[in-house]
Design a protein around this motif. Structure first.
Motif, short mmCIF file in Angstrom:
data_model
loop_
_atom_site.label_atom_id
_atom_site.label_comp_id
_atom_site.label_asym_id
_atom_site.label_seq_id
_atom_site.Cartn_x
_atom_site.Cartn_y
_atom_site.Cartn_z
N ALA A 60 0.86 -1.19 0.00
CA ALA A 60 0.00 0.00 0.00
C ALA A 60 0.89 1.24 0.00
O ALA A 60 0.85 2.06 0.92
N ALA A 61 1.72 1.34 -1.03
CA ALA A 61 2.69 2.43 -1.10
C ALA A 61 1.98 3.77 -1.29
O ALA A 61 0.93 3.85 -1.92
N PRO A 62 2.54 4.84 -0.76
CA PRO A 62 1.93 6.16 -0.95
C PRO A 62 2.07 6.65 -2.38
O PRO A 62 2.92 6.18 -3.14
N ASP A 63 1.24 7.60 -2.73
CA ASP A 63 1.31 8.28 -4.02
C ASP A 63 2.38 9.36 -3.89
O ASP A 63 2.15 10.41 -3.28
N LEU A 64 3.55 9.09 -4.42
CA LEU A 64 4.68 9.99 -4.20
C LEU A 64 4.48 11.34 -4.89
O LEU A 64 4.91 12.37 -4.36
N ALA A 65 3.86 11.35 -6.05
CA ALA A 65 3.61 12.62 -6.73
C ALA A 65 2.62 13.46 -5.93
O ALA A 65 2.77 14.68 -5.82
N ALA A 66 1.59 12.81 -5.37
CA ALA A 66 0.62 13.54 -4.55
C ALA A 66 1.29 14.07 -3.29
O ALA A 66 0.97 15.18 -2.83
N LEU A 67 2.20 13.28 -2.72
CA LEU A 67 2.94 13.75 -1.55
C LEU A 67 3.72 15.02 -1.88
O LEU A 67 3.75 15.97 -1.10
N ALA A 68 4.35 15.03 -3.06
CA ALA A 68 5.10 16.22 -3.47
C ALA A 68 4.17 17.42 -3.60
O ALA A 68 4.48 18.53 -3.13
N ARG A 69 3.02 17.22 -4.21
CA ARG A 69 2.09 18.34 -4.39
C ARG A 69 1.58 18.85 -3.04
O ARG A 69 1.34 20.05 -2.87
N ALA A 70 1.43 17.94 -2.07
CA ALA A 70 0.99 18.35 -0.74
C ALA A 70 2.03 19.24 -0.06
O ALA A 70 1.71 20.00 0.85
#
Length: 561
Positions: A511-521
């Motif tokens: 259940a890996a995080p969405d790394l691109a979404a993390l960056a946008r956050a």
């Protein structure tokens, strides 16, 4: 110290001393013990007294990685201030990396206050001031620091700071760790302004003419000489010395994937670009010159010839910090790799490389296979080659995919490839920020695995980049797991259940995080790529965001091997 301003506290004196010793940045993770430093910064700034630029860090390890990255570019120690023992513990593997990569950094940690009476300025006022009073705070990092010292009196401060800078920079550089409690920081300074001269940094050690002539004679007579180096190319003069020696002698150069720097241009005909070729050449060489390299070969896989001569050059050729280090050396030189290799090269005439290697060096990479299926690590490197400028700085923490980078990346200028060559994962994002601070006019691109990305405390690293005004691009090779932890299971149990399944417990992210979404956050540009056709445009968009002042993350889905 100006005639108009005199420090009123030891904390004010500390900031002044750091600036006088050339410390330009203080990466601060504040706590109850840093209050005197925070107030001192405000007082000195209002008074127009120069102090290091204070950059807030939301996690300690990221600040230390940034200070380490700054050191790699400049050779000037920067400072990290952390909260007592718990902040020291949060430095974690980055302390190991700084120690192994010979990075001159200064860590200042608070210490539990000593006073507890009502009239004790800065004395104990919280429950944690008893809980954080541990028997040996310095013991947390003692094995990874060149100096550990507590400043218990204001009279010690000038000598303590001067000594920390001197030891961090001098000889074989490394971390210095100081402790100081907040009640001492609030004391009036006893030694103003305090001596800031007299802490000379020793110059690079030379081999001397007799030893250099001996090595030059061996090179002149060798049929299959081999240079193995890891750190010599970190400085431009080291890159130049290696190149000069290769041009003059035709010596093959193993630029190890663990080096953390570019030792010779990737286009140079004498560069050995693959681990497989390096092993073959180690076994064939009649002369091996090992410079600034912890592990020149892996004995489990290869040994030099019985009649081969091994020359070792290092600031600490005995490797006293590695108890079971026992690689053979016939000539051992205590010296600076760049200086010694340049001494030797100056004694040798140039050779005709084409005549010495009439069949070529055999290191030209094979043509790529047709692109199909998931994106391969090599394709990411080729896409980077398409968008990188000659002076861009590539920061590498790819772990099991590092071989693809070192085999296929195009880098020709010194200082355009960076890393630690150390096993503490999570360095690259913070390190890239420090490198950007030291190189504000250049683009900095970190290439990491998804495991390395998460080890790096990416929210803290992206926050640091924004606070510091040091935007970087991070390219993630995302294979949904820890391949570096999976391969040893297959290696040790080739016929085991794990190998048969092609998987190992604890190495896949379900259940890996969405790394691109993390960056946008974190107010950075972020996008994911799983189609090779859009990889280069995605990298170009990300670099445009960086040039506009925002950090960026491109999450590239590669084969989940």
């Amino acid at each position: 110290m100006t005639d108009e301003f005199k420090p009123k506290t030891t904390a004010e004196h500390l900031l002044w001393l750091l600036h006088e010793h050339g410390v330009e940045h203080l990466f601060l993770n504040p706590g109850t013990d840093s209050a005197p430093v925070q107030e001192a910064a405000a007082v000195l700034t209002d008074a127009g007294v120069p102090i290091p630029r204070i950059i807030p860090c939301t996690f300690e390890s990221v600040g230390l990685a940034a200070a380490h990255g700054y050191w790699q570019v400049t050779g000037r120690p920067q400072c990290v201030f952390v909260h007592v023992d718990v902040g020291t513990q949060n430095l974690g593997a980055m302390m190991h990396n700084a120690f192994r990569d010979r990075a001159g950094v200064i860590v200042i940690a608070g210490k539990t206050p000593y006073g507890e009476d009502p009239e004790s300025a800065g004395g104990r006022s919280h429950v944690i001031h008893w809980q954080q009073d541990v028997p040996d705070q310095a013991g947390v990092v003692r094995g990874y620091a060149k100096l550990t010292l507590e400043i218990t009196r204001s009279e010690m401060l000038a000598r303590g700071v001067g000594r920390a800078v001197q030891i961090a920079r001098g000889g074989r550089p490394g971390p210095a760790y100081l402790m100081i409690s907040r009640d001492v920081l609030m004391d009036p300074p006893a030694d103003v302004p305090g001596r800031t001269s007299g802490y000379a940094i020793p110059g690079p050690a030379m081999a001397g003419r007799e030893t250099a002539l001996r090595i030059a004679g061996l090179l002149a007579g060798a049929e299959r000489p081999l240079l193995i180096t890891a750190k010599t190319g970190r400085r431009p003069e080291g890159f130049a010395a290696i190149t000069r020696l290769a041009d003059r002698t035709g010596i093959r150069v193993v630029d190890t994937p663990e080096s953390g720097c570019l030792n010779i241009a990737t286009s140079h005909p004498m560069r050995v670009g693959s681990p497989e070729a390096a092993r073959r050449l180690v076994a064939e060489a009649d002369l091996l010159v090992v410079a600034d390299c912890d592990v020149p070969w892996i004995p489990k896989f290869v040994h030099p010839r019985g009649d081969a001569v091994v020359v070792q050059i290092d600031a600490d050729p005995l490797r006293t910090d590695m108890p079971l280090w026992s690689f053979p050396a016939d000539i051992s030189v205590t010296g600076d790799g760049a200086t010694v290799l340049d001494e030797v090269a100056a004694l040798l005439p140039e050779v005709d490389l084409a005549a010495k290697w009439p069949g070529g060096t055999g290191e030209t990479p094979a043509a790529p296979a047709a692109a199909e299926g998931p994106i391969a690590a090599r394709e990411v490197v080729e896409a980077l080659n398409a968008v990188l400028r000659e002076d861009d700085i590539l920061v590498e923490e790819m772990v099991t995919n590092a071989g693809a980078l070192h085999a296929f990346v195009r880098r020709t200028r010194p200082g355009t490839l960076a890393g630690t060559g150390s096993p503490g994962l999570g360095w690259a994002l913070g390190g890239a920020v420090g490198i950007k601070l030291a190189s504000p006019d250049r683009r900095v691109i970190a290439v990491v695995g998804d495991g390395s990305f998460m080890f790096a405390v990416p929210t803290a690293a992206l926050c640091l980049a924004a606070e510091a005004g040091a935007p970087t691009l991070t390219v993630v090779l995302n294979n949904d797991g820890y391949r570096a932890s999976r391969l040893p299971v297959f290696e040790l149990f080739p016929d085991g259940v794990s190998a048969a399944r092609g998987d190992a417990v604890g190495t896949r992210f379900r259940a890996a995080p969405d790394l691109a979404a993390l960056a946008r956050a974190c107010h950075a540009h972020g996008e994911s790529v799983d189609d090779r056709a859009v990889l280069v445009p995605a990298l170009e968009r990300a670099l445009s965001a960086v040039e506009a002042g925002r950090s960026a993350v491109v999450d590239v889905r590669i084969a989940p091997n």
